[in-house]
Design a protein around this motif. Sequence first.
Motif, PDB file in Angstrom:
ATOM      1  N   LEU A  11       0.944  -1.328  -0.508  1.00 15.87           N
ATOM      2  CA  LEU A  11       0.314   0.016  -0.489  1.00 15.87           C
ATOM      3  C   LEU A  11       0.569   1.582  -0.016  1.00 15.87           C
ATOM      4  O   LEU A  11       0.407   2.194  -0.832  1.00 15.87           O
ATOM      5  N   VAL A  12       1.833   1.427   0.493  1.00 15.72           N
ATOM      6  CA  VAL A  12       3.012   1.958   0.703  1.00 15.72           C
ATOM      7  C   VAL A  12       3.557   2.342  -0.321  1.00 15.72           C
ATOM      8  O   VAL A  12       3.264   3.715  -0.783  1.00 15.72           O
ATOM      9  N   ALA A  13       3.496   1.421  -1.392  1.00 18.58           N
ATOM     10  CA  ALA A  13       4.680   1.545  -2.347  1.00 18.58           C
ATOM     11  C   ALA A  13       3.727   1.987  -3.211  1.00 18.58           C
ATOM     12  O   ALA A  13       4.429   2.281  -4.271  1.00 18.58           O
ATOM     13  N   ASN A  14       2.374   2.022  -3.216  1.00 22.60           N
ATOM     14  CA  ASN A  14       1.596   2.064  -4.491  1.00 22.60           C
ATOM     15  C   ASN A  14       0.533   3.657  -4.213  1.00 22.60           C
ATOM     16  O   ASN A  14      -0.374   3.809  -5.097  1.00 22.60           O
ATOM     17  N   LEU A  15       0.706   4.562  -2.725  1.00 23.82           N
ATOM     18  CA  LEU A  15       0.399   5.046  -2.462  1.00 23.82           C
ATOM     19  C   LEU A  15      -0.081   6.185  -4.020  1.00 23.82           C
ATOM     20  O   LEU A  15      -1.068   7.083  -3.901  1.00 23.82           O
ATOM     21  N   ASP A  16       0.982   6.644  -4.431  1.00 26.67           N
ATOM     22  CA  ASP A  16       0.825   7.646  -5.802  1.00 26.67           C
ATOM     23  C   ASP A  16       0.263   7.085  -7.262  1.00 26.67           C
ATOM     24  O   ASP A  16       0.237   7.708  -7.979  1.00 26.67           O
ATOM     25  N   ASN A  17      -0.235   5.969  -7.193  1.00 26.83           N
ATOM     26  CA  ASN A  17      -1.051   5.162  -8.252  1.00 26.83           C
ATOM     27  C   ASN A  17      -2.060   5.796  -7.927  1.00 26.83           C
ATOM     28  O   ASN A  17      -2.566   5.859  -7.224  1.00 26.83           O
ATOM     29  N   PRO A  18      -2.323   6.634  -9.622  1.00 23.09           N
ATOM     30  CA  PRO A  18      -3.472   7.312  -9.607  1.00 23.09           C
ATOM     31  C   PRO A  18      -4.413   6.807  -9.651  1.00 23.09           C
ATOM     32  O   PRO A  18      -6.217   6.983  -9.816  1.00 23.09           O
ATOM     33  N   ASN A  19      -4.526   5.077  -9.830  1.00 27.29           N
ATOM     34  CA  ASN A  19      -5.581   4.033 -10.471  1.00 27.29           C
ATOM     35  C   ASN A  19      -6.215   3.524  -9.085  1.00 27.29           C
ATOM     36  O   ASN A  19      -6.857   2.978  -8.771  1.00 27.29           O
ATOM     37  N   LEU A  20      -5.181   4.033  -7.934  1.00 29.73           N
ATOM     38  CA  LEU A  20      -5.381   3.595  -6.490  1.00 29.73           C
ATOM     39  C   LEU A  20      -7.263   4.410  -5.672  1.00 29.73           C
ATOM     40  O   LEU A  20      -6.573   5.525  -5.082  1.00 29.73           O
ATOM     41  N   ILE A  21      -7.784   3.609  -5.159  1.00 32.09           N
ATOM     42  CA  ILE A  21      -8.855   4.122  -4.671  1.00 32.09           C
ATOM     43  C   ILE A  21      -8.635   3.212  -3.300  1.00 32.09           C
ATOM     44  O   ILE A  21      -9.130   1.976  -3.325  1.00 32.09           O
ATOM     45  N   TYR A  39      -6.969   4.198  12.287  1.00 32.34           N
ATOM     46  CA  TYR A  39      -6.591   4.154  11.442  1.00 32.34           C
ATOM     47  C   TYR A  39      -6.407   5.049  10.787  1.00 32.34           C
ATOM     48  O   TYR A  39      -7.637   5.329  10.197  1.00 32.34           O
ATOM     49  N   TYR A  40      -5.272   5.876   9.895  1.00 33.17           N
ATOM     50  CA  TYR A  40      -5.073   6.632   8.821  1.00 33.17           C
ATOM     51  C   TYR A  40      -4.228   6.363   7.919  1.00 33.17           C
ATOM     52  O   TYR A  40      -3.576   6.386   7.577  1.00 33.17           O
ATOM     53  N   ILE A  41      -4.947   6.252   6.319  1.00 31.95           N
ATOM     54  CA  ILE A  41      -4.337   6.025   5.238  1.00 31.95           C
ATOM     55  C   ILE A  41      -4.389   7.019   4.313  1.00 31.95           C
ATOM     56  O   ILE A  41      -5.597   7.259   4.353  1.00 31.95           O
ATOM     57  N   PRO A  42      -3.857   7.872   3.867  1.00 34.31           N
ATOM     58  CA  PRO A  42      -3.603   8.697   2.988  1.00 34.31           C
ATOM     59  C   PRO A  42      -4.721   8.461   1.602  1.00 34.31           C
ATOM     60  O   PRO A  42      -4.355   7.216   1.357  1.00 34.31           O
ATOM     61  N   LYS A  43      -5.047   9.444   1.633  1.00 43.28           N
ATOM     62  CA  LYS A  43      -6.640   9.092   0.238  1.00 43.28           C
ATOM     63  C   LYS A  43      -7.126   7.490   1.086  1.00 43.28           C
ATOM     64  O   LYS A  43      -8.290   8.103  -0.225  1.00 43.28           O
ATOM     65  N   ALA A  44      -7.845   7.783   1.939  1.00 40.77           N
ATOM     66  CA  ALA A  44      -8.595   6.754   2.106  1.00 40.77           C
ATOM     67  C   ALA A  44      -9.961   8.142   1.764  1.00 40.77           C
ATOM     68  O   ALA A  44     -10.078   9.129   2.108  1.00 40.77           O
ATOM     69  N   GLN A  45     -10.933   7.088   1.316  1.00 38.60           N
ATOM     70  CA  GLN A  45     -12.750   8.153   0.827  1.00 38.60           C
ATOM     71  C   GLN A  45     -13.076   7.228   1.854  1.00 38.60           C
ATOM     72  O   GLN A  45     -13.218   5.832   2.337  1.00 38.60           O
ATOM     73  N   ILE A  79     -14.297   5.889  -8.644  1.00 35.22           N
ATOM     74  CA  ILE A  79     -14.565   4.692  -8.910  1.00 35.22           C
ATOM     75  C   ILE A  79     -14.245   4.117 -10.771  1.00 35.22           C
ATOM     76  O   ILE A  79     -15.656   4.457 -11.292  1.00 35.22           O
ATOM     77  N   LYS A  80     -13.413   3.692 -11.214  1.00 37.58           N
ATOM     78  CA  LYS A  80     -13.843   3.478 -12.833  1.00 37.58           C
ATOM     79  C   LYS A  80     -13.294   1.663 -12.868  1.00 37.58           C
ATOM     80  O   LYS A  80     -13.144   0.603 -11.751  1.00 37.58           O
ATOM     81  N   GLN A  81     -13.778   1.184 -14.134  1.00 38.08           N
ATOM     82  CA  GLN A  81     -13.271  -0.161 -14.991  1.00 38.08           C
ATOM     83  C   GLN A  81     -11.573  -0.168 -14.585  1.00 38.08           C
ATOM     84  O   GLN A  81     -11.688  -1.450 -13.926  1.00 38.08           O
ATOM     85  N   ASN A  82     -10.811   0.763 -14.718  1.00 41.77           N
ATOM     86  CA  ASN A  82      -9.794   0.190 -14.350  1.00 41.77           C
ATOM     87  C   ASN A  82      -9.229   0.224 -12.780  1.00 41.77           C
ATOM     88  O   ASN A  82      -7.982   0.963 -12.874  1.00 41.77           O
TER      89      ASN A  82
END
Length: 99
Positions: A11-21, A39-45, A79-82
């Motif tokens: 998760l930490v390694a992929n937080l900057d992935n624009p397709n990550l939700i 828990y606080y995870i950056p970008k979490a909705q 959220i999108k298909q990709n």
Amino acid sequence: MSSNLVNSDWLVANLDNPNLIVLDASMDSIQGDNSATEYYIPKAQIFDIEHDFSDSDSDLPHTIPNTAQFTAGMRKLGIKQNSTIVIYDSKGIYSSPRA
């Protein structure tokens, strides 16, 4: 990715992935202890099971929403298909499987 589960290193390694939700599906327990670890995870909705993802026309709590309501909620979260989606909750695996 060969698994449906990820660890915190991934998760930490992929937080900057624009397709990550990242979705926080935490909710209070229906019975018993409502203590939880925060828990606080950056970008979490917030994946709001109580409102956005329950059938508003049902008299029963947490009923699966109809297709239109579910689709609207997914669009609201971007959220999108990709999309790659990571879901967690504050109790471990209490409400995240529902999401």
